[in-house]
Design a protein around this motif. Structure first.
Motif, mmCIF file in Angstrom:
data_model
loop_
_atom_site.group_PDB
_atom_site.id
_atom_site.type_symbol
_atom_site.label_atom_id
_atom_site.label_comp_id
_atom_site.label_asym_id
_atom_site.label_seq_id
_atom_site.Cartn_x
_atom_site.Cartn_y
_atom_site.Cartn_z
ATOM 1 N N SER A 85 -3.286 1.364 -9.550
ATOM 2 C CA SER A 85 -3.212 -0.101 -9.512
ATOM 3 C C SER A 85 -2.658 -0.645 -10.821
ATOM 4 C CB SER A 85 -4.586 -0.701 -9.240
ATOM 5 O OG SER A 85 -5.035 -0.345 -7.969
ATOM 6 N N LYS A 96 0.830 -1.211 0.000
ATOM 7 C CA LYS A 96 0.000 0.000 0.000
ATOM 8 C C LYS A 96 0.862 1.258 0.000
ATOM 9 C CE LYS A 96 -0.502 -0.426 4.968
ATOM 10 N NZ LYS A 96 -1.409 -0.643 6.064
ATOM 11 N N LYS A 142 -7.739 3.091 -9.788
ATOM 12 C CA LYS A 142 -7.543 2.071 -10.822
ATOM 13 C C LYS A 142 -6.300 2.370 -11.652
ATOM 14 C CE LYS A 142 -12.236 0.472 -11.167
ATOM 15 N NZ LYS A 142 -13.284 -0.019 -12.004
ATOM 16 N N GLY A 193 -5.002 -9.683 -7.932
ATOM 17 C CA GLY A 193 -3.821 -9.200 -8.629
ATOM 18 C C GLY A 193 -2.683 -10.176 -8.806
ATOM 19 N N ARG A 222 -4.710 1.451 -3.782
ATOM 20 C CA ARG A 222 -5.787 0.534 -4.143
ATOM 21 C C ARG A 222 -7.101 1.251 -4.430
ATOM 22 N NH1 ARG A 222 -4.522 -3.312 0.789
ATOM 23 N NH2 ARG A 222 -4.407 -1.242 1.648
ATOM 24 N N VAL A 232 1.242 0.839 -4.269
ATOM 25 C CA VAL A 232 -0.013 0.840 -5.016
ATOM 26 C C VAL A 232 -1.089 1.546 -4.191
ATOM 27 C CG1 VAL A 232 -0.659 -1.475 -4.195
ATOM 28 C CG2 VAL A 232 -1.692 -0.572 -6.266
#
Length: 181
Positions: free
Chosen positions: A63, A35, A60, A102, A57, A55
């Protein structure tokens, strides 16, 4: 283990010690995906700005970019460590939460084996920051399972792959209670 191979390491996440345990486990080059809140901590920010892949989350676009970056690193032969639950839960004793898709999409698209890892007792040693439940000395028990080959699987197998890895990781945990799925 054949540490000359590239893996997507999928481990459960129930303690702040899990990152250290996963780091000690690896015998080849690796990076974490985690994260983007970790960018706020000066120590973890150093790694997430240079080696690891942050990332967001909630985004989009973030991600997508993170998974493209992870894909590039995996193609270079660098293993990925990811906690597919995406969080440390609030329950004490912990529960194993459903896995996100993922890492399984990546494994299938690249034909990279998944290495399931069960981190058994870190939550008993240090679950939170130590303020709420304290901490105690102990040894981290980490079980590395047989790799799950993905080379012969197709995109349609993603859900089965995810469930299979979940069950493998779950099978070795000594959590006092389990979440029903």
């Amino acid at each position: 283990m054949d540490w000359s191979k590239t893996y997507i390491v999928c481990a459960n996440h129930s303690s702040n010690l899990d990152i250290l345990a996963a780091t000690m486990l690896m015998k080849n080059n690796f990076f974490f995906m985690g994260k983007d809140e970790l960018l706020k901590n000066p120590l973890t920010a150093l790694y997430f700005k240079t080696i690891d892949v942050p990332v967001n989350r909630e985004s989009k676009i973030s991600s997508y970019k993170a998974f493209k970056k992870a894909e590039e690193r995996l193609k270079e032969g660098i293993s990925l460590i990811i906690f597919p639950e995406g969080k440390i839960g609030d329950e004490y004793p912990p529960l194993l939460h459903p896995f996100k898709n993922g890492p399984f999409k990546l494994a299938l698209s690249l034909g990279i084996p998944i290495l399931p890892v069960s981190i058994v007792n870190n939550w008993e040693i240090l679950w939170d920051d130590g303020k709420r439940f304290g901490s105690k000395p102990g040894k981290c028990e980490v079980i590395v399972h047989e790799p799950v080959d993905t080379a012969s699987l197709a995109e349609k197998d993603e859900e089965n792959l995810k469930n299979n890895v979940f069950e493998i990781v779950h099978s070795a945990l000594n959590y006092k209670k389990y979440k029903d799925f």
